[in-house]
Design a protein around this motif. Structure first.
Motif, mmCIF file in Angstrom:
data_model
loop_
_atom_site.group_PDB
_atom_site.id
_atom_site.type_symbol
_atom_site.label_atom_id
_atom_site.label_comp_id
_atom_site.label_asym_id
_atom_site.label_seq_id
_atom_site.Cartn_x
_atom_site.Cartn_y
_atom_site.Cartn_z
ATOM 1 N N SER A 278 1.076 -1.412 0.192
ATOM 2 C CA SER A 278 0.356 0.133 -0.127
ATOM 3 C C SER A 278 1.124 1.132 -0.031
ATOM 4 N N LEU A 279 0.321 2.934 0.168
ATOM 5 C CA LEU A 279 0.753 3.491 0.563
ATOM 6 C C LEU A 279 1.289 4.359 1.416
ATOM 7 N N LEU A 280 1.506 3.791 1.675
ATOM 8 C CA LEU A 280 2.064 4.154 4.002
ATOM 9 C C LEU A 280 2.344 5.497 3.484
ATOM 10 N N PRO A 281 1.111 5.726 4.028
ATOM 11 C CA PRO A 281 0.595 5.636 5.503
ATOM 12 C C PRO A 281 -0.537 4.954 6.079
ATOM 13 N N LYS A 282 -1.311 5.115 4.876
ATOM 14 C CA LYS A 282 -2.161 4.686 3.799
ATOM 15 C C LYS A 282 -2.533 2.550 4.494
ATOM 16 N N TYR A 283 -3.551 1.974 4.659
ATOM 17 C CA TYR A 283 -3.684 0.721 4.758
ATOM 18 C C TYR A 283 -2.681 0.088 5.550
ATOM 19 N N HIS B 102 -5.726 -3.953 -1.091
ATOM 20 C CA HIS B 102 -5.898 -3.255 -2.451
ATOM 21 C C HIS B 102 -7.669 -3.247 -1.778
ATOM 22 N N GLU B 103 -8.227 -4.101 -0.896
ATOM 23 C CA GLU B 103 -9.573 -4.200 -1.026
ATOM 24 C C GLU B 103 -9.961 -2.735 0.038
ATOM 25 N N ARG B 104 -9.193 -2.261 0.577
ATOM 26 C CA ARG B 104 -9.259 -1.196 1.201
ATOM 27 C C ARG B 104 -8.902 0.298 0.133
ATOM 28 N N ALA B 105 -8.449 0.202 -0.773
ATOM 29 C CA ALA B 105 -7.623 1.591 -2.025
ATOM 30 C C ALA B 105 -8.892 1.213 -2.761
ATOM 31 N N LEU B 106 -9.556 -0.027 -3.272
ATOM 32 C CA LEU B 106 -10.871 0.168 -4.160
ATOM 33 C C LEU B 106 -12.245 0.115 -3.307
ATOM 34 N N ASP B 107 -12.664 0.036 -2.063
ATOM 35 C CA ASP B 107 -13.585 0.799 -1.286
ATOM 36 C C ASP B 107 -13.699 2.309 -0.763
ATOM 37 N N GLY C 293 -12.451 3.996 -2.943
ATOM 38 C CA GLY C 293 -12.708 4.829 -4.279
ATOM 39 C C GLY C 293 -11.354 5.820 -4.680
ATOM 40 N N ASP C 294 -10.352 5.145 -4.105
ATOM 41 C CA ASP C 294 -8.773 5.555 -4.354
ATOM 42 C C ASP C 294 -8.317 5.495 -5.814
ATOM 43 N N THR C 295 -7.651 6.772 -5.872
ATOM 44 C CA THR C 295 -7.279 6.688 -7.810
ATOM 45 C C THR C 295 -6.061 5.824 -7.991
ATOM 46 N N HIS C 296 -5.255 5.307 -7.222
ATOM 47 C CA HIS C 296 -4.343 4.956 -7.092
ATOM 48 C C HIS C 296 -3.682 3.779 -5.657
ATOM 49 N N GLY C 297 -3.282 2.588 -5.760
ATOM 50 C CA GLY C 297 -2.895 1.523 -5.315
ATOM 51 C C GLY C 297 -1.130 1.796 -5.567
ATOM 52 N N GLY C 298 -0.514 0.531 -4.566
ATOM 53 C CA GLY C 298 1.075 0.765 -4.345
ATOM 54 C C GLY C 298 1.434 0.411 -3.456
ATOM 55 N N CYS C 299 2.402 0.509 -3.753
ATOM 56 C CA CYS C 299 3.883 -0.199 -2.692
ATOM 57 C C CYS C 299 5.073 0.860 -1.822
ATOM 58 N N SER C 300 4.985 0.273 -1.097
ATOM 59 C CA SER C 300 5.923 0.943 0.033
ATOM 60 C C SER C 300 7.404 0.175 0.977
ATOM 61 N N VAL C 301 8.437 0.380 0.853
ATOM 62 C CA VAL C 301 8.652 0.033 1.057
ATOM 63 C C VAL C 301 9.802 0.438 2.647
ATOM 64 N N HIS C 302 9.848 0.294 3.580
ATOM 65 C CA HIS C 302 9.949 1.239 5.543
ATOM 66 C C HIS C 302 11.533 0.225 5.899
ATOM 67 N N ILE C 303 11.469 1.104 6.591
ATOM 68 C CA ILE C 303 12.511 1.017 8.132
ATOM 69 C C ILE C 303 11.383 0.121 9.124
ATOM 70 N N VAL C 304 11.962 -1.603 9.957
ATOM 71 C CA VAL C 304 11.157 -1.828 10.052
ATOM 72 C C VAL C 304 11.512 -1.050 11.610
ATOM 73 N N THR C 305 9.992 -1.110 12.041
ATOM 74 C CA THR C 305 10.480 -0.568 14.077
ATOM 75 C C THR C 305 9.053 -1.661 14.711
ATOM 76 N N ALA C 306 9.027 -1.086 15.862
ATOM 77 C CA ALA C 306 8.156 -1.713 16.905
ATOM 78 C C ALA C 306 7.092 -2.045 17.085
ATOM 79 N N GLU C 307 6.475 -0.809 15.832
ATOM 80 C CA GLU C 307 5.157 -0.378 15.230
ATOM 81 C C GLU C 307 5.025 -1.442 13.823
ATOM 82 N N LEU C 308 3.673 -2.129 14.162
ATOM 83 C CA LEU C 308 3.365 -2.927 12.593
ATOM 84 C C LEU C 308 3.736 -2.080 11.040
ATOM 85 N N ASP C 309 3.473 -2.170 10.204
ATOM 86 C CA ASP C 309 4.046 -1.277 8.709
ATOM 87 C C ASP C 309 4.091 0.383 9.197
#
Ligand code: GRF
Length: 197
Positions: A119-124, A130-135, A137-153
């Motif tokens: 997803s395009l963090l911080p979204k979703y 993908h279901e949440r982006a479609l629901d 009504g987003d124009t774009h989905g996508g992907c993110s690479v991030h550094i892992v911290t104690a908090e999920l995603d």
């Protein structure tokens, strides 16, 4: 374009998977380029049946698989940590690793562990992105690479790719296109990251 091997050797990366392992495969194939600044020294999984393990073995990469079942999270993570360090890894790349990690494990790899999220963090954050982006009504989905911290995603985002949503997209069709973007994004961001930390 030059194709020199990186000076001072390649950064050693362990990849953690739980299933198909297509992002792991993308990293493995990227590392075959002479100029790639990282190499994959271990593919490890919490599921001995994970499909990606077979692919890693066929590529001659060391694998470690151990079921987490019956073990406390911290116990399992300590086993995993030991294997990763034994392999001499300096970085950890999560690629479809479906277990929450213990705070001890995350702290031990502070600033050295990346994740790819569809997803395009911080979204979703979390599942069904993908279901949440479609629901929504987003124009774009996508992907993110991030550094892992104690908090999920939740850690700092290092790179993102937007993927246009098409009329008639379903979570599956969108996921398939985002996956193409994931495969390119992960190796590019990892290469940049290992070069600068
Ligand atoms: C990918 O969509 C990744 O972003 C997410 O889980 C999926 C794993 O797919 N974290 P694969 O195992 O890399 O094929």
């Amino acid at each position: 374009m030059t194709a020199e091997p990186p000076r001072g050797g390649r950064a050693r990366v362990a990849v953690l998977i739980s299933g198909r392992g297509s992002n792991m495969a993308a990293l493995v194939y990227a590392a075959k380029a002479r100029e790639c600044p990282f190499e994959i020294v271990l593919v490890a999984s919490n599921d001995p049946e994970a499909q990606g393990l077979e692919l890693a073995r066929a590529e001659g990469i060391a694998t470690f698989a151990h079921s987490h079942k019956g073990l406390k999270r911290a116990e399992f993570d300590a086993i995993l940590d030991g294997e990763i360090r034994k392999a001499g890894a300096e970085f950890v790349a999560l690629a479809g690793y479906m277990r929450l990690l213990s705070p001890e494990f995350v702290a031990g790899w502070h600033g050295k562990m990346l994740n790819i999220h569809p997803s395009l963090l911080p979204k979703y954050k979390g599942l069904h992105t993908h279901e949440r982006a479609l629901d929504a009504g987003d124009t774009h989905g996508g992907c993110s690479v991030h550094i892992v911290t104690a908090e999920l995603d939740d850690g700092p985002v290092l790179g993102q790719t937007e993927v246009a949503i098409l009329p008639g997209d379903t979570p599956d069709t969108l996921a398939a296109r985002v996956l193409i973007a994931e495969h390119q994004l992960y190796s590019r961001v990892l290469a940049e990251y290992v070069g600068r930390v």
